[in-house]
Design an enzyme around this catalytic site. Structure first.
Site: not given
Length: 408
Positions: A130-131, A161, A259, A359-360, A385-386
């Site tokens: 929630e906000p 999601t 979990d 690197i690229l 998810e935390g």
């Protein structure tokens, strides 16, 4: 605890199947839906609904499998293809996990049946954030008041999601967390299944995001949204905090959903990180650069040290993920291990993708390659998810055996 990290033949079959799916169905449209945010990826959705969800062929049903580890392997392979498209698959997703974890047999049959049917694609979602209650799920303000034979929901949910698909496509549903008694604290928080199209549930819009742009991350508003009492997941009883009771067993039960989901998110992160690392290794091979694993750090080039460290970080994250998944298979509590995997993988993928861009060089920073996209996609694995900080807190509390009131 001894754990074997050798995959079974069935899991290897599944791994090859989803790797092929990722390469042939996801990668070719990855950039398109990164640029066309909020556009439904119809070719991917239709393919997955008609063919992809049936899973790999050639699996030996009488042979041993890897259970939840195989689920993580699938997530890694598909997110190697595209993490945003993975999240846009028509599945029950986290909403289904909530129903599976806390629903009755009747509720599971009623709400999950459309995902096995032959109709149009459907989505499930879970609405918690929630906000004013981001990572602190116990601070949820959305209310659910009992009125006759229905609960009436009021509140706002953000960063949901798959929320657009779940709220608007017939057959889908959103599992909404709300409090039935604010004075009970965590003990008053319950989950309710709100079917798509229920009056009072309104899609406000979808977020414009840094990464995973193919996914729909929705804001949902609930205004006098009535759902039957039968849509409550778990018991209606509210246990308030007392001298001999923490009063939050129901909340802890709901949190147990994480979990199961955190190892999957960790596997998703590993998939994105592997995509970036593979691209770096392909470029080094194209330039004729061979990594000298047997050389000492002082003798290696800076690129060699960086790439070997990227490989080590990725493998460590993968092994932690499989360990948490294996414990689920064995029916053992994995709260600590799930958070360790999530925290490690979220940080590792952020480092790996950033280093790949470095690197690229110009090719990595430009849109000629997908590496810059993977760097943007990676960050969410360290947040949802935390967050990284929340999972580190959980790890510390479990190791030190401190309650949340002592370590915040």
């Amino acid at each position: 605890m001894p754990i074997s990290f050798d995959l079974t033949d069935n899991t290897r079959t599944a791994q090859a199947h989803y790797r092929k799916m990722a390469a042939e169905q996801m990668r070719p449209i990855s950039r398109k839906y990164d640029l066309e945010e909020h556009t439904l990826p119809t070719e991917w959705v239709d393919y997955f609904w008609k063919e992809g969800r049936s899973g790999p062929q050639g699996m030996k049903l009488d042979a041993p499998g890897d259970g939840f580890v195989q689920v993580c392997v699938q997530a890694e392979e598909l997110c190697w293809g595209d993490a945003g498209l993975y999240l846009r698959m028509p599945t029950a997703a986290l909403g289904g996990s909530a129903v599976a974890a806390a629903g009755t047999p009747e509720q599971k049959a009623r709400f999950l049946a459309p995902f096995k049917g032959e109709g149009e694609p459907v989505w499930g979602a879970m609405a918690i954030t929630e906000p004013a209650a981001g990572s602190d799920s116990a601070a949820i303000q959305t209310t659910a008041d009992l009125d006759g034979d229905a609960y009436v929901l009021n509140g706002t949910k953000i960063f949901c999601t798959a929320g657009e698909g779940a709220a608007t496509f017939e057959g889908g549903f959103v599992a909404v967390w709300a409090t039935v008694d604010k004075s009970a604290g965590r003990g008053g928080i319950k989950a309710f299944v709100v079917p798509a199209g229920t009056p009072g549930m309104r899609l406000v819009g979808c977020e414009k995001k840094l990464g995973i742009r193919a996914s729909d991350t929705a804001t949902l508003v609930f205004e006098n949204c009535r759902v039957p009492k039968e849509n409550l997941l778990g018991r209606a009883e509210v246990k308030k905090k007392g001298p001999k009771s923490s009063g939050d067993k129901g909340f802890k039960g709901a949190m147990a959903t994480f979990d199961a989901s955190r190892p999957i998110v960790a596997a998703m992160a590993v998939g994105v990180g592997r995509a970036a690392l593979d691209t770096v290794l392909e470029e080094l091979e194209r330039q004729g650069v061979a990594l000298r694993y047997d050389a000492g750090p002082h003798a290696q080039t800076a690129v060699e040290r960086d790439v070997i460290e990227m490989e080590a970080e990725l493998q460590a994250a993968r092994l932690l993920t499989w360990r948490a998944a294996t414990m689920m298979n064995q029916g053992k509590p994995n709260n600590l291990e799930a958070s360790m995997a999530k925290a490690k993988a979220g940080l590792a993928v952020t480092k790996i993708t950033q280093k790949a861009v470095e690197i690229l060089g110009p090719a990595g920073y430009s849109k000629k390659l997908l590496v810059e996209k993977w760097m943007r996609d990676a960050k969410i694995n360290d947040i949802y998810e935390g967050t990284q900080q929340i999972n580190q807190l959980i790890v510390a509390r479990r190791i030190l055996d401190y309650p949340s009131s002592m370590l915040r």
